[in-house]
Design an enzyme around this catalytic site. Structure first.
Site, short mmCIF file in Angstrom:
data_model
loop_
_atom_site.label_atom_id
_atom_site.label_comp_id
_atom_site.label_asym_id
_atom_site.label_seq_id
_atom_site.Cartn_x
_atom_site.Cartn_y
_atom_site.Cartn_z
N SER A 65 0.85 -1.19 0.00
CA SER A 65 0.00 0.00 0.00
C SER A 65 0.88 1.24 0.00
O SER A 65 1.62 1.50 0.96
CB SER A 65 -0.90 0.01 1.24
N GLY A 118 -12.44 5.39 3.80
CA GLY A 118 -13.34 5.35 4.96
C GLY A 118 -14.23 6.56 5.14
O GLY A 118 -14.68 6.86 6.25
N ASP A 168 -21.91 -0.01 -5.19
CA ASP A 168 -20.57 0.60 -5.22
C ASP A 168 -19.69 -0.04 -6.30
O ASP A 168 -19.08 0.65 -7.10
CB ASP A 168 -19.89 0.43 -3.85
C1 GLA Z 1 -22.55 1.06 1.24
C2 GLA Z 1 -22.76 -0.28 0.53
C3 GLA Z 1 -23.69 -0.12 -0.67
C4 GLA Z 1 -24.98 0.59 -0.28
C5 GLA Z 1 -24.67 1.86 0.50
C6 GLA Z 1 -25.91 2.52 1.03
O1 GLA Z 1 -21.86 1.95 0.44
O2 GLA Z 1 -21.53 -0.80 0.09
O3 GLA Z 1 -23.96 -1.39 -1.22
O4 GLA Z 1 -25.84 -0.24 0.43
O5 GLA Z 1 -23.81 1.63 1.60
O6 GLA Z 1 -26.70 2.97 -0.01
#
Ligand code: GLA
Length: 383
Positions: A65, A118, A168
Site C-alpha cells: 500500500s 473510509g 458501489d
Molecule cells: C454502502 C454499501 C452499498 C450501499 C450503500 C448505502 O456503500 O456498500 O452497497 O448499500 O452503503 O446505499
C-alpha cells in the site's frame, strides 16, 4: 501520481506490466435501496486508486500500500483472511477467481492514489474492482465487467464482513464521464443520464467522523428490511424483497410490524420513489426538484432509517442555510463519512465559508471540502 507509485513498484519488484485506475463513486440518491432490489443513481468520480502490477515467479501475492506504506505477502496456496484489514479487500478478490476454477499466478502489486479512505466514497469497492480488473488482465481470463463486479461484491461479503449491495462495485466499474447511472439493482438493467455541471457542481464534505461498515449497524439494517419482507410474504407470497412492497401494504400490516422495522421499510419505499422523481427531474434539467429529493432523502436517512449522525445532520443544516445550495444529504452507508451537496456554482464561496466557520470536526479541525467531477469507471492506463 502514477509515476510515484511506479517508482515504488520498481524499487520493490522491478518492472511493472500494467496500471489500472479504479475510481471512487458518489451516489446522488437511492441510499440503502440496493440490497432491497431497488434503484440507485451513482457515478464514478475523478479521485481514484491506481494499481501497478506484474506477475512474478515466486509463487506469492506481494501487495504494497503506497498510501499506508505497508506490505503484505502470502504464498499463492495459502490464501486466507488476514489481520491486515486493507489486505482482505484484495485477498477476497483473488479468492473469487480461485473459486471460479482459475489458476491465479503469483503477482506483485503496489496500489495507492488520491481517493480518501473510509469516508463513504467507496474506497473499498475501488480496491476490489481495481484488483479484479488487474487479475483478469494479467491472467487473460476474459471475464466481463459484470463478473468482475460480482467477484468484488463477494469479496466484500466474505473477506470484509459487510453484506453490501451491488451499487458501489457496479458504479466504480461502469462509470462514464459526466453521466450518472440509473441502476435497477434487481435486474441490473441500467441507463446513463447526462449530469450537466455547467451551472451547478457536486461537493462532498467530510464530517471527519471515521466509519467502517463492518461490525456496524449496516448489516442490522439489512436484517430489519428482511424482517419486514418476511411478515408481508405471509400475505403475498410473491414478495421477494422490499422492491415488491408498496407503502399501502406496510400501512395495512403496520400493527404486525415492529416499529423500527416499519420505519426502515417506509424509508426504503419512499427512497425508491425519490429516485424515480429525481431521474424525472434530471431528464428535465430541473435541479431544484432534484435537490429537494436529496434533502428529503436525508430526512428519511436520519429519522426513519437512523444511519446518520449529529455531525452529518449539522453539515446538512449548514448547507441548507446557504442560498444556491440545491440539495444536501449524507452519502453512502452512513454512521459518519461525508455529505454530498448539489450547489449552484456562484454559491460555492458562501458554502465553503459557512461550513468552515461553523463546523469543526471532533478533533477541532476544519472539515475537508472536496469538489468532484464525474469520471470514467475502472480502466487500464499507461504507466
Ligand atoms: C454502502 C454499501 C452499498 C450501499 C450503500 C448505502 O456503500 O456498500 O452497497 O448499500 O452503503 O446505499
Amino acid at each position: 501520481m502514477i509515476k510515484q507509485i511506479n517508482q515504488v513498484f520498481e524499487q520493490h519488484f522491478g518492472k511493472a506490466s500494467i496500471c489500472v485506475k479504479s475510481p471512487g463513486r458518489v451516489n446522488l440518491i437511492g441510499e440503502h435501496t440496493d440490497y432491497n432490489d431497488g434503484f440507485v443513481l451513482p457515478a464514478a468520480i475523478d479521485l481514484a486508486t491506481y494499481f501497478i502490477c506484474n506477475q512474478n515467479d515466486v509463487n506469492k501475492f506481494r501487495l504494497y500500500s503506497y498510501n499506508l506504506e505497508e506490505y503484505y505477502e502470502t504464498p499463492v496456496d495459502k490464501l486466507a483472511i488476514s489481520n491486515k484489514k486493507w489486505a482482505n479487500f484484495l485477498l477476497g478478490v483473488i479468492v473469487q477467481f480461485v473459486k471460479a476454477g482459475k489458476k491465479v499466478r503469483g503477482f506483485d502489486c503496489v496500489f495507492g492514489g488520491d481517493l480518501p479512505m473510509g469516508i463513504g466514497m467507496s474506497s473499498s469497492a475501488a480496491l476490489e474492482t481495481g484488483l479484479a480488473f488487474a487479475i483478469n488482465q494479467m491472467g487473460e481470463f476474459g471475464y466481463k465487467k459484470f463478473d468482475l463486479v460480482s467477484f468484488s461484491q463477494k469479496a466484500e461479503h466474505e473477506y470484509a464482513g459487510v453484506q453490501c449491495g451491488i451499487m458501489d462495485q457496479f458504479a466504480v466499474m461502469n462509470g462514464r464521464t459526466n453521466q450518472v447511472i440509473k441502476l435497477d439493482c434487481r435486474s441490473l438493467d441500467y441507463s446513463y443520464h447526462p449530469f450537466e455541471m455547467q451551472d451547478q457542481m457536486l461537493v462532498l464534505v467530510d464530517s471527519g467522523v471515521k466509519r467502517s461498515l463492518d461490525g456496524s449497524e449496516y448489516n442490522v439494517r439489512r436484517q430489519e428490511c428482511d424482517a419486514g419482507v418476511s411478515v408481508l410474504q405471509k400475505y403475498n407470497p410473491e414478495i421477494r424483497a422490499l422492491r415488491d412492497v408498496t407503502i399501502e401494504m406496510i400501512q395495512i400490516h403496520k400493527k404486525e410490524l415492529d416499529t423500527l422495522v416499519y420505519n426502515r421499510c417506509l424509508y426504503v419505499l419512499e427512497e425508491n420513489i425519490r429516485v424515480e422523481k429525481a431521474c424525472e427531474a434530471l431528464d428535465h434539467n430541473d435541479f431544484i426538484s432534484f435537490g429537494k429529493q436529496m434533502f428529503d432523502s436525508h430526512e428519511g436517512l436520519k429519522n426513519l432509517y437512523e444511519v446518520s449522525c449529529p455531525e452529518l445532520d449539522q453539515l446538512v443544516e449548514l448547507a441548507k442555510g446557504v442560498g444556491g445550495v440545491l440539495g444536501s444529504r449524507m452519502m453512502g452507508g452512513g454512521f459518519g463519512g461525508c455529505t454530498i451537496n448539489l450547489i449552484k456554482k456562484h454559491a460555492i464561496g458562501c458554502f465553503e465559508e459557512n461550513i468552515i466557520e461553523h463546523y469543526k470536526t471532533s478533533g477541532g479541525d476544519s472539515p475537508h471540502i472536496i469538489k468532484i467531477n464525474i469520471d470514467e469507471g475502472t480502466h487500464l492506463v499507461s504507466i
